[in-house]
Structures are given as structure tokens and as C-alpha cells.
Design a protein around this motif. Structure first.
Motif, PDB file in Angstrom:
ATOM      1  N   ALA A 292       0.862  -1.144  -0.080  1.00  0.00           N
ATOM      2  CA  ALA A 292      -0.012  -0.049  -0.085  1.00  0.00           C
ATOM      3  C   ALA A 292       0.919   1.215   0.013  1.00  0.00           C
ATOM      4  N   LEU A 293       1.810   1.274   0.710  1.00  0.00           N
ATOM      5  CA  LEU A 293       2.717   2.549   0.802  1.00  0.00           C
ATOM      6  C   LEU A 293       3.400   2.957  -0.501  1.00  0.00           C
ATOM      7  N   LEU A 294       3.777   1.597  -1.361  1.00  0.00           N
ATOM      8  CA  LEU A 294       4.266   1.982  -2.647  1.00  0.00           C
ATOM      9  C   LEU A 294       2.976   2.440  -3.629  1.00  0.00           C
ATOM     10  N   GLU A 295       1.851   2.015  -3.644  1.00  0.00           N
ATOM     11  CA  GLU A 295       0.675   2.326  -4.469  1.00  0.00           C
ATOM     12  C   GLU A 295       0.432   3.743  -3.790  1.00  0.00           C
ATOM     13  N   MET A 296       0.677   4.027  -2.648  1.00  0.00           N
ATOM     14  CA  MET A 296       0.360   5.647  -2.140  1.00  0.00           C
ATOM     15  C   MET A 296       1.042   6.771  -3.099  1.00  0.00           C
ATOM     16  N   LEU A 297       2.130   6.440  -3.633  1.00  0.00           N
ATOM     17  CA  LEU A 297       3.112   7.474  -4.232  1.00  0.00           C
ATOM     18  C   LEU A 297       2.515   7.757  -5.496  1.00  0.00           C
ATOM     19  N   HIS A 298       1.303   7.120  -5.980  1.00  0.00           N
ATOM     20  CA  HIS A 298       0.688   7.459  -6.959  1.00  0.00           C
ATOM     21  C   HIS A 298      -0.163   8.672  -6.838  1.00  0.00           C
ATOM     22  N   TYR A 299      -0.293   8.908  -5.578  1.00  0.00           N
ATOM     23  CA  TYR A 299      -1.682   9.712  -4.951  1.00  0.00           C
ATOM     24  C   TYR A 299      -1.099  11.079  -4.121  1.00  0.00           C
ATOM     25  N   VAL A 300       0.220  11.079  -3.879  1.00  0.00           N
ATOM     26  CA  VAL A 300       0.720  12.320  -3.008  1.00  0.00           C
ATOM     27  C   VAL A 300       1.780  12.944  -3.987  1.00  0.00           C
ATOM     28  N   ASP A 301       1.943  14.266  -3.565  1.00  0.00           N
ATOM     29  CA  ASP A 301       2.748  15.137  -4.080  1.00  0.00           C
ATOM     30  C   ASP A 301       4.273  14.995  -3.625  1.00  0.00           C
ATOM     31  N   PHE A 302       4.639  13.975  -3.528  1.00  0.00           N
ATOM     32  CA  PHE A 302       6.158  13.673  -3.033  1.00  0.00           C
ATOM     33  C   PHE A 302       6.766  12.395  -3.400  1.00  0.00           C
ATOM     34  N   ARG A 303       7.837  12.696  -4.138  1.00  0.00           N
ATOM     35  CA  ARG A 303       8.693  11.845  -4.953  1.00  0.00           C
ATOM     36  C   ARG A 303      10.005  11.188  -4.060  1.00  0.00           C
ATOM     37  N   PRO A 304      10.203  10.264  -3.311  1.00  0.00           N
ATOM     38  CA  PRO A 304      11.146   9.931  -2.574  1.00  0.00           C
ATOM     39  C   PRO A 304      12.256   9.855  -3.451  1.00  0.00           C
ATOM     40  N   ASP A 305      13.458   9.990  -2.983  1.00  0.00           N
ATOM     41  CA  ASP A 305      14.809   9.439  -3.545  1.00  0.00           C
ATOM     42  C   ASP A 305      15.144   8.315  -2.813  1.00  0.00           C
ATOM     43  N   ILE A 306      15.052   8.085  -1.850  1.00  0.00           N
ATOM     44  CA  ILE A 306      15.009   6.753  -0.901  1.00  0.00           C
ATOM     45  C   ILE A 306      13.854   6.230  -0.036  1.00  0.00           C
ATOM     46  N   VAL A 307      13.643   5.283  -0.211  1.00  0.00           N
ATOM     47  CA  VAL A 307      12.625   4.454   0.816  1.00  0.00           C
ATOM     48  C   VAL A 307      13.354   3.841   1.800  1.00  0.00           C
ATOM     49  N   HIS A 308      13.072   4.274   3.158  1.00  0.00           N
ATOM     50  CA  HIS A 308      13.846   3.405   4.118  1.00  0.00           C
ATOM     51  C   HIS A 308      12.707   2.678   5.072  1.00  0.00           C
ATOM     52  N   ALA A 309      12.988   1.381   4.919  1.00  0.00           N
ATOM     53  CA  ALA A 309      12.214   0.373   5.660  1.00  0.00           C
ATOM     54  C   ALA A 309      12.802   0.032   6.759  1.00  0.00           C
ATOM     55  N   ASN A 310      11.760  -0.607   7.906  1.00  0.00           N
ATOM     56  CA  ASN A 310      12.281  -0.723   9.173  1.00  0.00           C
ATOM     57  C   ASN A 310      11.817  -2.089   9.624  1.00  0.00           C
ATOM     58  N   ASP A 311      12.416  -3.114  10.038  1.00  0.00           N
ATOM     59  CA  ASP A 311      12.186  -4.379  10.559  1.00  0.00           C
ATOM     60  C   ASP A 311      11.278  -4.980   9.708  1.00  0.00           C
ATOM     61  N   TRP A 312      10.748  -6.303  10.068  1.00  0.00           N
ATOM     62  CA  TRP A 312      10.128  -7.363   9.221  1.00  0.00           C
ATOM     63  C   TRP A 312       9.066  -7.108   8.964  1.00  0.00           C
ATOM     64  N   GLN A 313       8.230  -5.869   9.442  1.00  0.00           N
ATOM     65  CA  GLN A 313       6.812  -5.481   9.072  1.00  0.00           C
ATOM     66  C   GLN A 313       6.797  -4.574   7.678  1.00  0.00           C
ATOM     67  N   THR A 314       8.015  -4.120   7.417  1.00  0.00           N
ATOM     68  CA  THR A 314       7.814  -3.292   6.109  1.00  0.00           C
ATOM     69  C   THR A 314       9.054  -3.880   5.231  1.00  0.00           C
ATOM     70  N   ALA A 315       9.577  -5.158   5.393  1.00  0.00           N
ATOM     71  CA  ALA A 315      10.656  -5.734   4.791  1.00  0.00           C
ATOM     72  C   ALA A 315      10.403  -6.033   3.441  1.00  0.00           C
ATOM     73  N   LEU A 316       8.994  -6.080   3.118  1.00  0.00           N
ATOM     74  CA  LEU A 316       8.584  -6.688   1.697  1.00  0.00           C
ATOM     75  C   LEU A 316       8.539  -5.095   0.811  1.00  0.00           C
ATOM     76  N   VAL A 317       8.966  -4.369   1.183  1.00  0.00           N
ATOM     77  CA  VAL A 317       9.017  -2.888   0.449  1.00  0.00           C
ATOM     78  C   VAL A 317       9.874  -2.920  -0.635  1.00  0.00           C
ATOM     79  N   SER A 318      11.104  -3.064  -0.295  1.00  0.00           N
ATOM     80  CA  SER A 318      11.905  -3.361  -1.431  1.00  0.00           C
ATOM     81  C   SER A 318      11.798  -4.464  -2.334  1.00  0.00           C
TER      82      SER A 318
END
Length: 474
Positions: A114-140
Motif C-alpha cells: 500500500a505504501l508503494l501504491e500511495m506514491l501515485h496519489y501524493v505530491d512527494f517523490r522519494p529519492d530513498i525509501v527507508h524500511a524498518n524491521d520485518w513489518q516493512t521488509a517486503l517494500v524493497s
């Protein structure tokens, strides 16, 4: 540089441990004219109403979860100069508590996608996505598998921080397609030791893997500390580094803390700590004598070194030390410390549970703070103790090794011991007691401890340097 900090918890909105403290403090320290760090986390049902009332609804969208599409609402809030994004799905997150549910794997797979899909809907383009611990480990993992071909995602770099390698997000392989949404052709990315391992996927796919202290980055290459991931980490050691956590020095400030009997700083601590010590003794029914107070505020679990304390606790008390403990956890330790207090009235005080205001009183009123951990990725309590002029006694492991140096040479800020041995720990406590009895030297040590800078400002500079390094990759 734009940083999207992905976390399953953050103070003051929802927190259960050290990750919440980090996520509530580090982004604020990172934000300046050159860095825009924003935080994304689930919208939990437990969020206090005072914050919920301030949320601004932005939009909603669908998120692929296996073979289904699930609703996700997007809310925002600015707090202390940081923009927070909250992702809402009541089925997954409107519950009492953050973790420990039968479907945690599905819940946080949804959140990571969901947090990756979110980037379609916000005016923010991250240069780096910083995930933390297993709960967000699937982001990359999801970023590499499903989003890299899109222009707006193609240049995003990824950082993954291991806060505690013991918790990896391990599930049966049967969840891969229907729940996690990873097909057979890509199962090798997350498969490890015949399991679906979320953290393994993050280590494989992230551009940089960090831990919360330099020593912990080295330790987890050893099977003793790695909980099975040492072979993989040795293969990926080129992307591994450690950055020591900090603490919120405004929140932990003995000069302003409203919980204390008397406020103090490094110049006025003698009278201030004496008043706090008097109150602490009254709270726990301890004798008013010349004994130093050794304190622990901890979860009562094995890796905190409580078996060492149990082995020599009576001997420690018999040698002229008073002991105070606040914490809860495993029944065997709750029973032991409760019985220790009953056997030693006036010498030992124990409170089973966790009361934040009482913890502050202990930090301020005790003379020494004991942390004999078997493993400690970073540890924050020893830094808080320093801030309150309470001298740490620690085992040399993880962040304890990186933040506390033995004062035996006249330059350190605490007392340390190396081997995981009860009598080595006891010897460190007795050395601290001897130091306490040398009034002038102890005053110098307390003042030196209170001047130690473990604020997030120091750590934030190291994170900025790491982000710059990652940003320049390929």
C-alpha cells in the motif's frame, strides 16, 4: 533529498518499543533545508482521539493482496515539522494492539504494498525509501518485482534497518501466492531455510542494510546472534553497516521532567538527585542509609541477562547494595524478583508492570543502572540513564559496547564487563559501588555522564551521509 521512512509504529501515535521511539525522533532530526523526511505508518484503531481528530483525509485506492484488491484510505498529519501519512484499512488495523495476530503476515504485506501504491496519489517523490524491521521488509521486494518498470519508481533507492534480527517475519511457503502475492518464479527472493522470510527478502533487494549500532552490525555475522541469517549476511556484508540510535534529549531532560521530585542539570545534580533518591526510597520502602541504589527498568525476558541477576542477586544485596526493578514479562522472572523483594524488605523494591512516570523517577533516583544483556541491538535505557546522571553498568554487547566505556581508566562513563558470566557482572557492580564511595570521583563521573551527547542530531548526520552514499549508487 526526499526520504520516505516506512514504519509499523511511531511515537506518539502508536508504539510498543524502541522502533516507535526511533520513528518518532529520527525523521524530525533529519528534516532540514536539504532533507525532507516523511513517515508512513498504519492507521491503528488504538490511536488517541486527540491525534485522530487532526487527521486530514486525502483519498482512497485499491491495493493488490494476493488475488484480491483491498481498500486503503490515505490520511495525513503534520506533527512537530514532520509530515506523516497514515494508511487505513479497518479490517487489518482497527484492533487492540499492534502485533501478535494470526494474520500479521498478510497485514504487513498489505501495508508494504500500500505504501508503494500511495506514491501515485501524493505530491512527494522519494529519492530513498527507508524500511524498518520485518513489518516493512517486503517494500524493497515489491519495488523490484512490480514497480521498477514505472518511470516514477525507477530511480528510487532502498535502505532497510534491522532493529532486532530475532523477529524476521517467517511464514510457511504456502502464503506466497495467495497472501503475499509473489509468484513461483520469484519465490527465491524471500525463500530461506524452507520458509518465506520477509527479512531475507529485504536483505536481498535493498541497496543498503543497516543496524542500530556498529557493534550489532558485526555481531549478526555470527551464528550466536543472527538467528539463522548469518550466512546470508556474510554474503551481503558489502551493503551492511551500523549507525547508533539516539534518544530524544528534550523528552528525557531532568531539568524539565515534570515527574521528578526536584529538577536538576549537570551543575545542580547533587541536590536534585538526592531529592529524587529520597522519593524513590519512599516509593519502594527502602532503608535510608548510605547504600547505593542499583536499578533496572526492563522487559523480564531471558535475553536481557536476567538469569545472571537471578544467580547473584542475593549476594549483591548482601554486599551493601539496594536494588530496584520495574518491568514485566516471563512468569519465572516476575516470581523470582517478587520473592526477592519479600525476602529483603528495605533492601529490594520490585514493581511488576510498566508505569512510564515511575520509570522516570527510577532513572533520576537511582545511582546505577544495570543492563547485563545477552544481546542488545542498541539499547536506549543506558543513554537515558546517562542523561539523568545514573551510571550504567552494562555487558559489552551491541549498542551497549558502543555507548558505554568503562571508567576504570578515569575517562569512561560507566562500568562494563565482557563475558556472559554472573560473577563478572557482580564484580562490575562492586567496582561501581567502590566508585560511588569515593565522593569526589563519583561527582566527576556523574557530571561526565550527563554531558554525553547521544541526541538524534549526532546520529542524523551519519544517516544523511549514508543516504548520500546510497543515492549515488548506479
Amino acid at each position: 533529498m526526499n526520504i520516505l521512512f516506512c514504519t509499523s509504529e511511531a511515537t506518539p501515535f502508536a508504539a510498543s518499543g524502541g522502533l516507535g521511539d526511533v520513528a518518532g525522533s529520527l525523521p524530525r532530526a533529519l528534516c532540514n533545508a536539504e532533507t525532507d523526511c516523511r513517515v508512513v505508518m498504519p492507521l491503528y484503531g488504538d490511536m488517541k482521539q486527540e491525534y485522530r481528530d487532526k487527521l486530514e483525509y486525502k483519498t482512497n485506492f485499491n491495493v493488490p493482496v494476493g488475488w484480491r484488491n483491498q481498500y486503503c484510505g490515505l490520511f495525513t498529519l503534520e506533527h512537530q515539522g514532520v509530515t506523516y501519512y497514515f494508511l487505513d484499512n479497518e479490517y487489518y488495523f482497527k484492533r487492540s494492539g499492534l502485533y501478535g495476530f494470526y494474520d500479521d503476515g498478510e497485514r504487513f504485506a498489505f501495508f508494504s504494498r500500500a505504501l508503494l501504491e500511495m506514491l501515485h496519489y501524493v505530491d512527494f517523490r522519494p529519492d530513498i525509501v527507508h524500511a524498518n524491521d520485518w513489518q516493512t521488509a517486503l517494500v524493497s521486494v515489491y519495488l523490484d518485482l512490480y514497480y521498477r518498470h514505472m518511470e516514477e519508481y525507477s530511480r528510487i533507492k532502498t535502505v532497510f534497518t534491522i532493529h532486532n534480527i530475532q523477529y524476521q517475519g517467517k511464514y510457511g511457503l504456502e502464503i506466497l501466492e495467495d497472501t503475499v502475492g509473489i509468484g513461483r518464479d520469484a519465490r527465491h527472493v524471500v525463500e530461506y531455510d524452507r520458509c518465506c522470510n520477509f527479512m531475507k527478502g529485504a536483505i536481498e533487494c535493498s541497496d543498503k542494510v543497516t543496524t542500530v549500532s556498529p557493534s550489532y552490525a558485526y555481531e549478526i555475522l555470527d551464528p550466536w546472534f543472527s538467528h539463522g541469517l548469518d550466512e546470508l549476511l556474510r554474503q551481503k556484508q558489502y551493503k551492511l553497516c551500523g549507525i547508533l540510535n539516539g534518544i530524544d534529549v528534550d523528552g528525557y531532560n531532568p531539568a524539565k521532567d515534570p515527574n521528578l521530585a526536584q529538577n536538576y542539570n549537570e551543575k545542580t545534580f547533587a541536590k536534585g538527585k538526592a531529592a529524587c533518591k529520597k522519593e524513590l526510597r519512599e516509593m519502594f520502602g527502602l532503608q535510608d542509609d548510605a547504600s547505593p541504589i542499583v536499578a533496572m527498568v526492563t522487559r523480564l525476558v531471558g535475553h536481557k541477562g536476567l538469569d545472571l541477576v537471578r544467580h547473584v542477586a542475593q549476594e549483591m544485596v548482601n554486599n551493601g547494595v539496594q536494588f530496584v526493578l520495574l518491568g514485566s514479562g516471563e512468569g519465572e522472572y516476575e516470581s523470582f524478583f517478587s520473592e526477592l523483594a519479600m525476602r529483603n524488605p528495605g533492601r529490594v523494591g520490585v514493581k511488576i508492570g510498566f508505569i512510564p512516570s515511575m520509570a522516570r523517577k527510577i532513572y533520576a533516583g537511582a545511582d546505577m543502572f544495570l543492563m547485563p544483556s545477552k544481546s542488545e541491538p542498541c539499547g536506549l535505557s543506558q543513554m537515558v540513564a546517562l542523561r539523568y546522571g545514573t551510571i550504567p553498568i552494562v555487558r559489552e554487547t551491541g549498542g551497549l559496547r558502543d555507548s558505554i566505556q568503562d571508567s576504570g581508566d578515569g575517562e569512561g562513563n560507566g562500568f562494563t564487563f565482557a563475558s556472559y558470566n554472573a560473577h563478572d557482572m557482580l564484580h562490575a557492580v562492586m567496582r561501581a559501588k567502590e566508585g560511588y564511595e569515593q565522593t569526589k570521583g563519583w561527582t566527576v563521573l556523574v557530571r561526565r555522564a550527563m554531558k554525553c551527547d547521544y541526541s538524534w542530531n549526532a546520529s542524523a548526520e551519519k544517516y544523511r551521509a549514508m543516504y548520500e552514499e546510497v543515492y549515488t549508487l548506479w
